[in-house]
Scaffold this active site. Structure first.
Site, PDB file in Angstrom:
ATOM      1  N   ILE B  73       0.849  -1.198   0.000  1.00 24.12           N
ATOM      2  CA  ILE B  73       0.000   0.000   0.000  1.00 24.12           C
ATOM      3  C   ILE B  73       0.884   1.247   0.000  1.00 24.12           C
ATOM      4  O   ILE B  73       0.623   2.197  -0.737  1.00 24.12           O
ATOM      5  CB  ILE B  73      -0.929   0.025   1.241  1.00 24.12           C
ATOM      6  CG1 ILE B  73      -1.712  -1.294   1.385  1.00 24.12           C
ATOM      7  CG2 ILE B  73      -1.872   1.233   1.191  1.00 24.12           C
ATOM      8  CD1 ILE B  73      -2.581  -1.681   0.227  1.00 24.12           C
ATOM      9  N   LEU B  75       1.712   3.181   2.834  1.00 23.31           N
ATOM     10  CA  LEU B  75       1.309   4.176   3.835  1.00 23.31           C
ATOM     11  C   LEU B  75       0.397   5.277   3.304  1.00 23.31           C
ATOM     12  O   LEU B  75       0.486   6.429   3.726  1.00 23.31           O
ATOM     13  CB  LEU B  75       2.543   4.817   4.484  1.00 23.31           C
ATOM     14  CG  LEU B  75       3.304   3.953   5.493  1.00 23.31           C
ATOM     15  CD1 LEU B  75       4.572   4.680   5.938  1.00 23.31           C
ATOM     16  CD2 LEU B  75       2.444   3.617   6.702  1.00 23.31           C
ATOM     17  N   CYS B 131       7.547  -0.477   8.517  1.00 26.41           N
ATOM     18  CA  CYS B 131       6.793  -0.591   7.271  1.00 26.41           C
ATOM     19  C   CYS B 131       7.727  -1.005   6.142  1.00 26.41           C
ATOM     20  O   CYS B 131       8.698  -0.313   5.862  1.00 26.41           O
ATOM     21  CB  CYS B 131       6.104   0.718   6.906  1.00 26.41           C
ATOM     22  SG  CYS B 131       5.220   0.567   5.335  1.00 26.41           S
TER      23      CYS B 131
END
Lengths: 260, 304
Positions: B73, B75, B131
């Site tokens: 994705i 963030l 992440c």
């Protein structure tokens, strides 16, 4: 509001080598569904496949409490779905997303439904609502081959004029559905266009819409996990940068709202 | 029915039960209101939030794999100010225990973000240094002990809220990373974020994800996550929050027995949006069956 529904398979009928029509007893869903919305079906309670399968609602009958899904067997999930027998319980999440914007009550005129292959799926439910509103509705249906032109009789039965084309010329005019639309517009007034099909087709429609000043609504497909606006997986680029999400901003968009 | 105590403490934060929803899998909670009372959850961890809005990575962003899924994705989020004005007031009014997951590119950015989040209604902060889907920052902070110590220590100076540090599993020695976070002042450790993975379309020989690589989540990663939670729980004194492939109450119980004080439900929210509530009920039933009065008795109770 979306919810998970325990539905029951009434029938699961093969229409062509890889297209199927699934009829479900789904009272609550049938009462809430709007044309162009979609559902996420869970084909197995195990973890493979893990994710639900997004499918558009082909038809809906609130009086009978039924929902129809038209789908193509393209992967593990849809192949598993095609093996479901009458009487099986199916977990369905929905209704999801924003559907087609329908003409206001009393609005007249005509509508062109543009289908590419299995993109015909969301258009029958839409056609039914348009016909109810006394909108003169035509379906222009393009597919690879005659066998892929599924469900035409259902449209004709409710008074929709159907014109077909195939890439291989096996039924109807030989060519693609955008050329068919272009020809059709030579002799017909440009009404509202509602389209669903592969990305190249929708992209070509955007070009034609600009050229001929057509108002078109596009129903998009995307890889997605949740269908609820949480995972942000189903991104589609929008003009000016950034992304919209097919699941909650769509699946239906105005032709000018997305960059395909 | 016999009452059981589901309350757990995460630093100074008392949760009514040990079930949270994981960042990036539950939106801002409001998307799931038709599936249950979100204020009845232990809490929600909102989507990874950055100082400025982020558009995210180009599609394709998700792909299913065996018993799991990959995502890249990147963030995507509307930025902290939008969160504070558009989501936090409603979450506060609903009485939701709201934990904000923070992501940044620099230590300075993490600190400014932390300052912006000192608001009524924010119950705790989760520092995302794990992440896998952004080029700068994210996981780069979470894979070196010195970088973890530096960012956690700096952020801690800007907040009195409980600070949870979310770790990446993409490291050689997860216990040392957890210890560095604890030494720098972390009030709790959550793990694991996704495992870095990829998938290829053999017809085109192209990577399926637009970002080439992505994070693997779902039941496929549960055994790895559980092992790491067990290792970290033995290495630190602060509470551990376990996540990674939890689909059922039984999965959650495994994490708790291995030392997790609380758990987060992630990918399961995508498949069964009511999972978090089912897990709470399932934990309560288990405690009753086992004759336990509090979930805290179960934390780290692994027998050999």
């Amino acid at each position: 509001m979306p919810a998970t529904h325990k539905t029951t398979v009434i029938s699961n009928e093969q229409l062509s080598p890889n297209s199927w029509r699934l009829l479900l007893a789904a009272q609550a869903l049938a009462e809430q569904a709007q044309p162009g919305q979609f559902v996420q079906v869970r084909v197995t309670a195990t973890y493979d496949p893990l994710l639900r399968t997004p499918l558009s609602m082909h038809d809906c009958d609130p009086a009978q409490g039924t929902l129809t899904l038209l789908y193509q067997t393209v992967g593990t999930s849809t192949r598993m779905l095609s093996r479901l027998q009458a009487g099986t319980e199916l977990d369905v999440l929905g209704p999801l997303g924003h559907g087609f914007v329908l003409p206001e009550q009393g609005e007249r005129g005509s509508a062109i439904l543009l289908a590419g292959g299995i993109g015909v799926a969301p258009l029958l439910f839409l056609a039914r609502e348009l016909v109810k509103k006394h909108i003169d509705t035509s379906l222009l249906f393009g597919a690879r081959s005659a066998a892929d032109l599924v469900g035409i009789a259902d449209f004709e039965q409710i008074g929709v004029t159907v014109t077909c084309c195939t890439n291989d010329g096996s039924q109807g005019i030989s060519g693609n559905v955008i050329d068919l639309l272009d020809n059709y517009l030579q002799s017909h007034v440009a009404g509202r266009v509602f389209a669903c099909g592969p990305i190249p087709m929708l992209k070509a429609l955007q070009g034609l819409a600009k050229q001929r000043d057509l108002a078109a609504q596009l129903s998009l497909e995307a890889y997605m996990a949740c269908g609820l606006g949480a995972c942000l997986g189903c991104a589609v680029a929008v003009p000016g940068g950034g992304f919209a999400h097919v699941c909650t901003d769509g699946p239906v968009f105005k032709e000018s709202e997305v960059e395909l | 029915m016999r009452q059981v105590d589901l309350g757990v403490d995460i630093g100074s934060l008392r949760l009514s039960n040990p079930v949270l929803t994981a960042s990036g899998t539950f939106g801002y909670g409001l998307e799931f209101r038709s599936f249950g009372d979100i204020s009845a959850l232990g809490g929600i961890v909102v989507k990874g939030t950055t100082l400025e809005p982020r558009a995210g990575n180009r599609p394709q962003r998700v792909v299913e794999t065996a018993a799991g899924m990959l995502n890249s994705i990147g963030l995507e989020n509307p930025g902290v100010d939008y969160f504070l004005t558009h989501y936090l007031p409603e979450l506060r009014d609903l009485g939701v225990t709201t934990i904000v997951n923070m992501a940044g590119n620099t230590v300075e950015e993490y600190c400014r973000l932390t300052e912006r989040l000192q608001q009524p209604g924010v119950a705790a902060l989760e520092l995302n240094i794990s992440c896998p889907n952004v080029k700068a920052g994210g996981m780069a902070f979470g894979t070196s002990e010195t970088a973890v110590y530096e960012v956690v220590g700096q952020v801690k100076r800007h907040t009195s809220l409980p600070l949870i540090v979310k770790l990446s599993p993409n490291v050689t020695d997860i216990a040392s990373i957890a210890q560095a976070a604890e030494a720098a002042g972390a009030d709790a450790i959550s793990l694991v974020n996704t495992l870095l993975g990829m998938a290829v379309d053999t017809r085109t020989r192209r990577p399926i994800l637009g970002n080439v690589v992505g994070g693997l989540s779902g039941p496929a990663i549960k055994p790895v996550a559980l092992r790491m939670v067990w290792q970290v729980a033995q290495a630190v004194r602060v509470p551990v929050i376990g996540l990674g492939g939890i689909m059922t109450a039984n999965d959650a119980l495994e994490f708790i027995i291995c030392g997790a004080s609380a758990v987060q439900i992630g990918a399961a929210n995508f498949i069964e949006p009511g999972t978090a509530w089912q897990v709470i009920d399932g934990i309560a039933s288990y405690l009753r069956e086992q004759g336990l009065s509090s979930v805290r008795e179960l934390v780290g109770s692994l027998q050999f």
